[in-house]
Motif scaffolding. Structure first.
Motif, PDB file in Angstrom:
ATOM      1  N   LEU A   1     -33.056  20.945  13.041  1.00 40.39           N
ATOM      2  CA  LEU A   1     -33.697  22.262  13.113  1.00 40.39           C
ATOM      3  C   LEU A   1     -33.476  23.047  11.826  1.00 40.39           C
ATOM      4  O   LEU A   1     -34.376  23.703  11.311  1.00 40.39           O
TER       5      LEU A   1
ATOM      6  N   GLU B   1     -50.816  31.036   6.146  1.00 35.24           N
ATOM      7  CA  GLU B   1     -49.951  29.903   5.757  1.00 35.24           C
ATOM      8  C   GLU B   1     -48.842  29.646   6.779  1.00 35.24           C
ATOM      9  O   GLU B   1     -48.210  28.590   6.770  1.00 35.24           O
ATOM     10  N   LEU B   2     -48.604  30.613   7.666  1.00 32.36           N
ATOM     11  CA  LEU B   2     -47.520  30.467   8.648  1.00 32.36           C
ATOM     12  C   LEU B   2     -47.865  29.504   9.776  1.00 32.36           C
ATOM     13  O   LEU B   2     -46.983  28.964  10.434  1.00 32.36           O
TER      14      LEU B   2
ATOM     15  N   MET C   1     -45.266  29.740  -1.581  1.00 40.15           N
ATOM     16  CA  MET C   1     -46.581  30.359  -1.374  1.00 40.15           C
ATOM     17  C   MET C   1     -46.591  31.784  -1.931  1.00 40.15           C
ATOM     18  O   MET C   1     -47.548  32.203  -2.583  1.00 40.15           O
ATOM     19  N   ARG C   2     -45.509  32.505  -1.680  1.00 38.65           N
ATOM     20  CA  ARG C   2     -45.452  33.904  -2.131  1.00 38.65           C
ATOM     21  C   ARG C   2     -45.384  33.998  -3.657  1.00 38.65           C
ATOM     22  O   ARG C   2     -46.001  34.868  -4.260  1.00 38.65           O
TER      23      ARG C   2
ATOM     24  N   CYS D   1     -36.586  35.700   3.661  1.00 39.72           N
ATOM     25  CA  CYS D   1     -37.974  36.131   3.869  1.00 39.72           C
ATOM     26  C   CYS D   1     -38.120  36.972   5.131  1.00 39.72           C
ATOM     27  O   CYS D   1     -39.015  37.808   5.228  1.00 39.72           O
ATOM     28  N   TYR D   2     -37.257  36.707   6.104  1.00 46.42           N
ATOM     29  CA  TYR D   2     -37.324  37.431   7.378  1.00 46.42           C
ATOM     30  C   TYR D   2     -35.925  37.873   7.804  1.00 46.42           C
ATOM     31  O   TYR D   2     -34.928  37.253   7.435  1.00 46.42           O
TER      32      TYR D   2
ATOM     33  N   PHE E   1     -39.459  25.164   5.822  1.00 44.67           N
ATOM     34  CA  PHE E   1     -40.439  26.215   6.088  1.00 44.67           C
ATOM     35  C   PHE E   1     -40.241  27.392   5.137  1.00 44.67           C
ATOM     36  O   PHE E   1     -41.193  27.892   4.531  1.00 44.67           O
ATOM     37  N   ILE E   2     -39.000  27.819   4.982  1.00 43.56           N
ATOM     38  CA  ILE E   2     -38.713  28.968   4.116  1.00 43.56           C
ATOM     39  C   ILE E   2     -39.013  28.648   2.656  1.00 43.56           C
ATOM     40  O   ILE E   2     -39.578  29.472   1.932  1.00 43.56           O
TER      41      ILE E   2
ATOM     42  N   ASP F   1     -32.981  35.001   6.437  1.00 40.95           N
ATOM     43  CA  ASP F   1     -33.222  33.786   5.653  1.00 40.95           C
ATOM     44  C   ASP F   1     -33.808  34.106   4.279  1.00 40.95           C
ATOM     45  O   ASP F   1     -34.262  33.225   3.561  1.00 40.95           O
TER      46      ASP F   1
ATOM     47  N   LYS G   1     -46.063  26.750  12.207  1.00 41.47           N
ATOM     48  CA  LYS G   1     -44.614  26.512  12.337  1.00 41.47           C
ATOM     49  C   LYS G   1     -43.764  27.776  12.447  1.00 41.47           C
ATOM     50  O   LYS G   1     -42.551  27.690  12.540  1.00 41.47           O
TER      51      LYS G   1
ATOM     52  N   TYR H   1     -41.243  26.618   1.651  1.00 46.23           N
ATOM     53  CA  TYR H   1     -42.698  26.614   1.571  1.00 46.23           C
ATOM     54  C   TYR H   1     -43.239  28.050   1.477  1.00 46.23           C
ATOM     55  O   TYR H   1     -44.099  28.337   0.643  1.00 46.23           O
ATOM     56  N   ILE H   2     -42.692  28.931   2.303  1.00 48.79           N
ATOM     57  CA  ILE H   2     -43.136  30.333   2.297  1.00 48.79           C
ATOM     58  C   ILE H   2     -42.816  30.979   0.945  1.00 48.79           C
ATOM     59  O   ILE H   2     -43.649  31.683   0.357  1.00 48.79           O
ATOM     60  N   LYS H   3     -41.615  30.696   0.431  1.00 52.97           N
ATOM     61  CA  LYS H   3     -41.235  31.270  -0.869  1.00 52.97           C
ATOM     62  C   LYS H   3     -42.167  30.769  -1.973  1.00 52.97           C
ATOM     63  O   LYS H   3     -42.581  31.529  -2.847  1.00 52.97           O
TER      64      LYS H   3
ATOM     65  N   ALA I   1     -41.511  28.137  15.637  1.00 53.40           N
ATOM     66  CA  ALA I   1     -40.375  27.207  15.624  1.00 53.40           C
ATOM     67  C   ALA I   1     -39.294  27.692  14.668  1.00 53.40           C
ATOM     68  O   ALA I   1     -38.096  27.571  14.940  1.00 53.40           O
ATOM     69  N   HIS I   2     -39.739  28.266  13.541  1.00 55.71           N
ATOM     70  CA  HIS I   2     -38.769  28.789  12.574  1.00 55.71           C
ATOM     71  C   HIS I   2     -37.991  29.967  13.165  1.00 55.71           C
ATOM     72  O   HIS I   2     -36.766  30.035  13.023  1.00 55.71           O
TER      73      HIS I   2
ATOM     74  N   SER J   1     -35.388  28.539  15.533  1.00 54.95           N
ATOM     75  CA  SER J   1     -34.198  27.882  14.981  1.00 54.95           C
ATOM     76  C   SER J   1     -33.404  28.755  14.020  1.00 54.95           C
ATOM     77  O   SER J   1     -32.206  28.548  13.849  1.00 54.95           O
ATOM     78  N   GLN J   2     -34.073  29.745  13.425  1.00 54.14           N
ATOM     79  CA  GLN J   2     -33.364  30.610  12.478  1.00 54.14           C
ATOM     80  C   GLN J   2     -32.699  31.814  13.146  1.00 54.14           C
ATOM     81  O   GLN J   2     -31.638  32.262  12.717  1.00 54.14           O
TER      82      GLN J   2
ATOM     83  N   GLN K   1     -48.810  33.409  -4.984  1.00 56.49           N
ATOM     84  CA  GLN K   1     -49.689  34.571  -4.793  1.00 56.49           C
ATOM     85  C   GLN K   1     -49.372  35.678  -5.795  1.00 56.49           C
ATOM     86  O   GLN K   1     -50.253  36.395  -6.242  1.00 56.49           O
TER      87      GLN K   1
ATOM     88  N   SER L   1     -36.258  24.393   9.218  1.00 56.67           N
ATOM     89  CA  SER L   1     -36.289  25.811   8.883  1.00 56.67           C
ATOM     90  C   SER L   1     -36.217  26.013   7.368  1.00 56.67           C
ATOM     91  O   SER L   1     -36.949  26.827   6.804  1.00 56.67           O
TER      92      SER L   1
END
Lengths: 54, 187
Positions: free
Chosen positions: A34, B108-109, A48-49, B11-12, A41-42, B9, B112, A44-46, B115-116, B119-120, A52, A38
């Motif tokens: 997990l 883009e979210l 992407m940002r 970002c959030y 995912f983070i 994390d 997933k 990937y988001i970073k 799920a993030h 788990s986060q 942008q 996670s």
């Protein structure tokens, strides 16, 4: 999968036993997997940002 | 003392719901009940101590990206008619929804993000709470959707065969969760 709502019937002993067995046999979540998902995912988001923003 | 900042994390982050937070832009297209709970009932439950609601905020925009509610509860199994019940302690993930107005802007979210958040934030917070209050399981009453239940299974939740599920937990299942499917995860 067909799902039916609760109909208010009494508990049968063997169903209760089966449920107890299932509860007892359940395993803890795979925290490593997990966390890995996670982190991916983070990252990937970073990425992407930052794309942008640039 | 649990410090919510530790769960961030980058970002959030999560914050406890208070009357100072504006939740008016929260939208849940498929879960109108979840949207209604956040807008009308979450603060009532906060004041009475019945449940605790946490908002997942985007650290850049401070917009609400998701929310979830936790409350303590029991998993009960009857010993048979008039023979009493056995109990297991647990934490109920009573509400969990992603803000569709946030997701619409951040395409883009998909898919997933839920799920993030689990788990986060949800799982680590529940495990931390379980250090202070005995709780063997984290459990939910999932909406009866195959896709959603499969999603919860991918996060580690178990569920019972239909035949067993129809006969368990019937004496304490809230009317709010009628028709929903009981799923659990060991903490």
């Amino acid at each position: 999968m067909k799902v039916k709502p609760f109909r208010g019937k009494l508990v049968r002993k063997k169903d209760a036993k089966k449920f107890k067995e299932l509860l007892a046999a359940s395993k803890k979540p795979d925290l490593v997997a997990l966390k890995k998902e996670s982190d991916e995912f983070i990252n990937y988001i970073k990425a992407m940002r930052s794309t942008q923003e640039s | 003392m649990i410090n919510l900042n530790n769960f961030s994390d980058g970002c959030y982050k999560i914050v406890h719901l208070t009357s100072d937070v504006d939740v008016s832009d929260f939208v849940s297209v498929k879960g109108k009940g979840l949207e209604c709970y956040l807008k009308h009932w979450a603060l009532v439950d906060e004041r009475s101590g019945k449940a605790r609601t946490y908002l997942v905020l985007d650290t850049c925009t401070n917009q609400i990206a998701a929310y979830f509610s936790l409350q303590t509860g029991l998993i009960t199994v009857s010993r048979g008619f008039l023979r009493g019940i056995d109990t297991n302690t647990g934490i109920e993930l009573a509400n969990f929804a992603v803000n569709d107005s946030y997701r619409a802007v951040h395409s883009e979210l998909v898919p997933k993000f839920g799920a993030h958040v689990f788990s986060q934030f949800i799982l680590p917070l529940s495990m931390e709470i379980a250090k202070y209050v005995g709780a063997s399981y984290l459990y939910i009453y999932s909406l009866p959707s195959d896709k959603l239940m499969a999603h919860y299974q991918s996060m580690g939740f178990s569920h019972t065969p239909e035949r067993v599920r129809r006969f368990i937990h019937n004496h304490v299942k809230p009317i709010y969760d009628r028709g929903c499917m009981f799923m659990w995860l060991k903490l």
